[in-house]
Design an enzyme around this catalytic site. Structure first.
Site, PDB file in Angstrom:
ATOM      1  N   GLU A 127      33.950  37.140  40.512  1.00 30.39           N
ATOM      2  CA  GLU A 127      35.348  36.987  40.940  1.00 30.39           C
ATOM      3  C   GLU A 127      36.037  38.310  41.158  1.00 30.39           C
ATOM      4  O   GLU A 127      36.769  38.486  42.137  1.00 30.39           O
ATOM      5  CB  GLU A 127      36.159  36.213  39.891  1.00 30.39           C
ATOM      6  CG  GLU A 127      36.001  34.722  39.913  1.00 30.39           C
ATOM      7  CD  GLU A 127      34.733  34.295  39.244  1.00 30.39           C
ATOM      8  OE1 GLU A 127      34.090  35.160  38.629  1.00 30.39           O
ATOM      9  OE2 GLU A 127      34.384  33.116  39.336  1.00 30.39           O
ATOM     10  N   HIS A 176      38.687  25.440  30.959  1.00 28.82           N
ATOM     11  CA  HIS A 176      38.780  24.937  32.320  1.00 28.82           C
ATOM     12  C   HIS A 176      40.051  24.149  32.526  1.00 28.82           C
ATOM     13  O   HIS A 176      40.168  23.388  33.477  1.00 28.82           O
ATOM     14  CB  HIS A 176      37.564  24.033  32.623  1.00 28.82           C
ATOM     15  CG  HIS A 176      36.293  24.813  32.678  1.00 28.82           C
ATOM     16  ND1 HIS A 176      35.661  25.281  31.560  1.00 28.82           N
ATOM     17  CD2 HIS A 176      35.545  25.217  33.719  1.00 28.82           C
ATOM     18  CE1 HIS A 176      34.578  25.944  31.905  1.00 28.82           C
ATOM     19  NE2 HIS A 176      34.476  25.912  33.211  1.00 28.82           N
TER      20      HIS A 176
END
Lengths: 401, 387
Positions: free
Chosen positions: A137, A206
């Protein structure tokens, strides 16, 4: 301009949208487009504004159910679509329109996107324009920003917003600040998007809400979509904007269905959405909590209250125009958000309203947010972390006492 | 001659003397041998013989002398508190910048970290813009809002100027990606130091660049100290040119401008055909990491003066010029004096430039959006303003 009130009769699914708002629509011309403000003022904007032609307003381009609209004007044809597909439509239209738009992220290309937002785009536009990145990322966000410095318009997808924490340095320092520290030489027209929010027992890591972490970064804009209609419009606006925009989607909202207009439309990034006008209390919300609020609104209406529900949509900057007018009318504010209590969007909004509209408030602002805990796995515990409709009803009753 | 001097009144008697001389010898090619041969990793290193000409030799000298002078002047400006904050000086490393510029065009992109003053100059920035930016004035290249670590020059494809170690390498791969996207025939030089070579994002970016054959050249300016820590204490494997593994690498003497020129030319050809390559420039900085670092607590003064005597880049060029009889000692001294004069004039001019206006605080935060301008929560504005 009369506002249309479209009542939902005999609600079947809990996720159908209940939209009451003045129409914003515009024509699909390549060089410019029409943006209609809620007060009826028409502005022609666009990248290359050639002479403006007035186009008739489409006052109800969205009907909740086909044939159910109470609209006076002829209902334009629309098509039913799911939210992720609306995002994809917006993305595809913008990629068709401008060859500099490209997508990069994990599994966006051949896999079609983990939430199918980029499905079918890689075969159409090629592997370089819909780029499958490795799981890195920090680096691919940096890459997108570097490409944006040269004039490309990348859309960087985080498979889950929580993963973008790894790219925080790139988002904060390079994305947000480069326009300023270079004295205006470089613009960074990136869109950083991805699903966040509390899902169905996805676990703590998450289920993060990153809007509160990103909100302080100077130089970026943040928007949160909640319906297929505003998802497509905001996606298109974000891509066309020359500023870095972070588009927050929600994991649980991808399968919402709605009928959206066939013709092209772009929404205003800095504007909030009036979901349900009312008189007694202003309820400010965004993303998934909008639906909890609307559910609570049903109960409240039965109990005789008239809440005004505004989906703030623009998380940075806040649409203090619409919010202010609402506060002036109702004098009571309830903020319902999914962020944590500490340092969340609600906290900033509370401060902003208190600073600007202190005189109009009859009661202190009530802010309902998620608990300041990592999201537990167990279903019951997870339910208690986020704000539920009964709590909203109780809060409104308390506020309106 | 020197491209960094465009904005000043040119032509003193000494430079016109050079012109006369140059007209007779400018077409003669000179072959120079690099100090040491190149070491390659997964690639065939280029030859040690570099062809050049008197014009180039003199321009190397002039440019490096100007850069050296600028950095020394920045040192004294910092000590007299006209430059504040962080100031990272490049003296000792000038050969990397000058050699690189000689091998590439202004359409090739360069991105670097915070030791960017000389690279900005090499890309065509003026002394006035540099000093004004360092002092936070309006005439600076970033209007005084960036500072020492944020020099940019968009029209010369110089992308800065970044404060966070290593963050510029993924950006550099993004520049290369855009070049590949647009099918341009140009390359990107993403520069970083031996300290940044241990950053994870570097390997992430390298992996992606190699995966997609991006025309990215990663240049590690190895000055052997990452801030205050020597490279052998920070890196298990200080052979940075080998760290690419599947990506070829080249180790270059970074104090030899011609070695740098040759390596960059080689790298550009390689990158356009085969994708990324790593160049490790073995160089040295005389100053500490920044002006707040004396530079002598982690290395000895003998080491610093030793390098200055044996490997100084400007001295090397001076010896070459004198050996090839292209100018006399006095002429070279005059060039240095001219550089000093230009720097002093630029500083005087920069000092006169005003500080930015208060309204500049809020400009360039955003670009104009889709016609609506509204303000964040800190501004007491009720309405959005429409155009």
């Amino acid at each position: 301009m009369a506002s249309l009130i479209i009542q939902r009769i005999g609600a079947a699914t809990s996720f159908d949208t209940n939209n009451n708002f003045d129409r914003r629509s515009l024509s699909g011309r390549k060089s410019g487009f029409l943006v209609v403000r809620s007060d009826g003022a028409k502005i022609t904007t666009g990248l290359k504004p050639i002479g403006s032609r007035t186009h008739h307003l489409v006052t109800n381009a969205v009907a909740t159910k086909p044939g159910n609209s109470a609209a006076s004007t002829a209902s334009k044809s629309g098509h039913e679509i799911l939210l992720f597909d609306a995002l994809r439509e917006g993305l595809e239209e913008e990629m068709d329109r401008d060859a500099r738009v490209c997508v990069m992220g994990e599994d966006v290309g051949h896999y079609g996107g983990s939430y199918k937002v980029t499905k079918g785009l890689a075969p159409k536009y090629g592997d370089l324009r819909v780029l499958d990145t490795p799981i890195a990322e920090n680096a691919f966000t940096g890459m997108g920003i570097g490409a944006a410095m040269t004039g490309l318009r990348p859309i960087i997808e985080g498979m889950n917003m929580g993963f973008l924490l790894l790219a925080f340095n790139q988002i904060s320092n390079n994305c947000g600040m480069l326009h300023y520290t270079s004295g205006g030489q470089f613009k960074i027209p990136v869109v950083i998007r991805g699903p966040g929010g509390v899902g169905r027992q996805l676990g703590a890591e998450h289920s993060q809400r990153l809007e509160s972490y990103f909100q302080s970064i100077p130089g970026i804009q943040m928007v949160a979509c909640s319906t297929p209609y505003n998802a497509k419009g905001l996606m298109k606006a974000a891509i066309r904007s020359d500023n870095p925009v972070i588009l927050f989607e929600h994991v649980l909202l991808y399968n919402l269905k709605e009928t959206i207009p066939d013709e092209e439309y772009v929404l205003n990034l800095e504007e909030a959405e009036m979901v349900r006008p009312g008189q007694h209390v202003t309820i400010l919300t965004y993303s998934r909590m909008r639906y909890h609020v609307m559910q609570a609104a049903k109960t409240l209406v039965n109990k005789g209250y008239d809440p005004e529900v505004i989906d703030i949509r623009s998380l940075k900057p806040f649409d203090l125009h619409m919010i202010g007018n609402s506060v002036k009318k109702t004098h009571r504010v309830l903020i319902v958000e999914e962020c944590m209590r500490t340092g969340g969007i609600g906290a900033s909004l509370t401060a902003a309203i208190n600073e600007n509209f202190q005189d109009y408030l009859d009661a202190p602002i009530v802010c309902l947010s998620s608990q300041d805990v990592p999201t537990p796995y167990a279903g019951t515990l997870e339910e208690w972390t986020v704000v539920q409709p009964p709590q909203i009803v109780a809060a409104v009753e308390q506020l309106c006492k | 001659m020197a491209f960094a001097r465009r904005s000043f009144k040119p032509i003193s008697t000494t430079t016109s003397f050079f012109r006369r001389r140059l007209l007779t010898t400018t077409t003669d090619d000179i072959t120079v041998e690099t100090s040491v041969p190149f070491t390659g990793h997964n690639c065939e290193p280029p030859s040690r013989s570099v062809s050049t000409n008197p014009k180039e030799l003199l321009s190397f000298f002039t440019d490096m002398a100007l850069m050296r002078r600028m950095e020394i002047a920045a040192d004294s400006l910092y000590k007299s508190k006209l430059i504040r904050g962080f100031c990272h000086l490049y003296d000792g490393q000038e050969a990397v910048c000058v050699g690189m510029e000689a091998a590439i065009t202004k359409k090739d992109c360069i991105i670097t970290a915070y030791r960017d003053h000389c690279i900005f100059l090499g890309r065509g920035g003026t002394l006035l813009e540099s000093f004004a930016e360092l002092m936070g004035r309006q005439a600076g290249c970033s209007k005084g809002k960036g500072g020492s670590m944020h020099f940019y020059k968009k029209d010369a494809c110089f992308f800065g100027g970044h404060g966070i170690v290593g963050a510029q390498v993924p950006l550099g791969c993004g520049l290369a990606f855009a070049q590949k996207f647009r099918k341009e025939d140009h390359v990107t030089f993403a520069m970083y130091g031996d300290g940044a070579a241990n950053q994870g994002q570097l390997f992430e970016a390298l992996n992606m660049a190699a995966l997609w054959d991006l025309p990215a050249i990663l240049v590690c300016e190895n000055n052997h100290y990452g801030m205050g820590t020597a490279e052998w204490r920070a890196a298990k494997s200080p052979a940075y040119y080998k760290r690419g593994d599947y990506v070829p690498g080249l180790k270059v003497d970074g104090m030899d401008a011609f070695a740098v020129k040759q390596a960059c030319k080689f790298a550009k050809e390689h990158a356009l055909k085969n994708g990324p390559i790593i160049l490790e420039m073995d160089t040295y900085r005389y100053h500490g990491h920044s002006m707040s670092d004396p530079g002598s607590t982690y290395r000895t003064r003998d080491e610093i003066s030793g390098v200055r005597q044996e490997r100084d880049p400007i001295e090397r060029i001076r010896k070459l010029i004198l050996a090839h009889d292209l100018a006399t000692e006095k002429e070279l001294k005059d060039i240095e004096k001219q550089a000093r004069k230009e720097v002093d004039e630029a500083i005087a001019q920069a000092k006169e430039s005003p500080m930015p206006e208060e309204s500049e605080l809020f400009t360039n935060v955003y670009r104009k959006g889709l016609g609506v301008e509204s303000f964040g929560t800190d501004r007491k504005e009720l309405r959005a303003t429409l155009p």
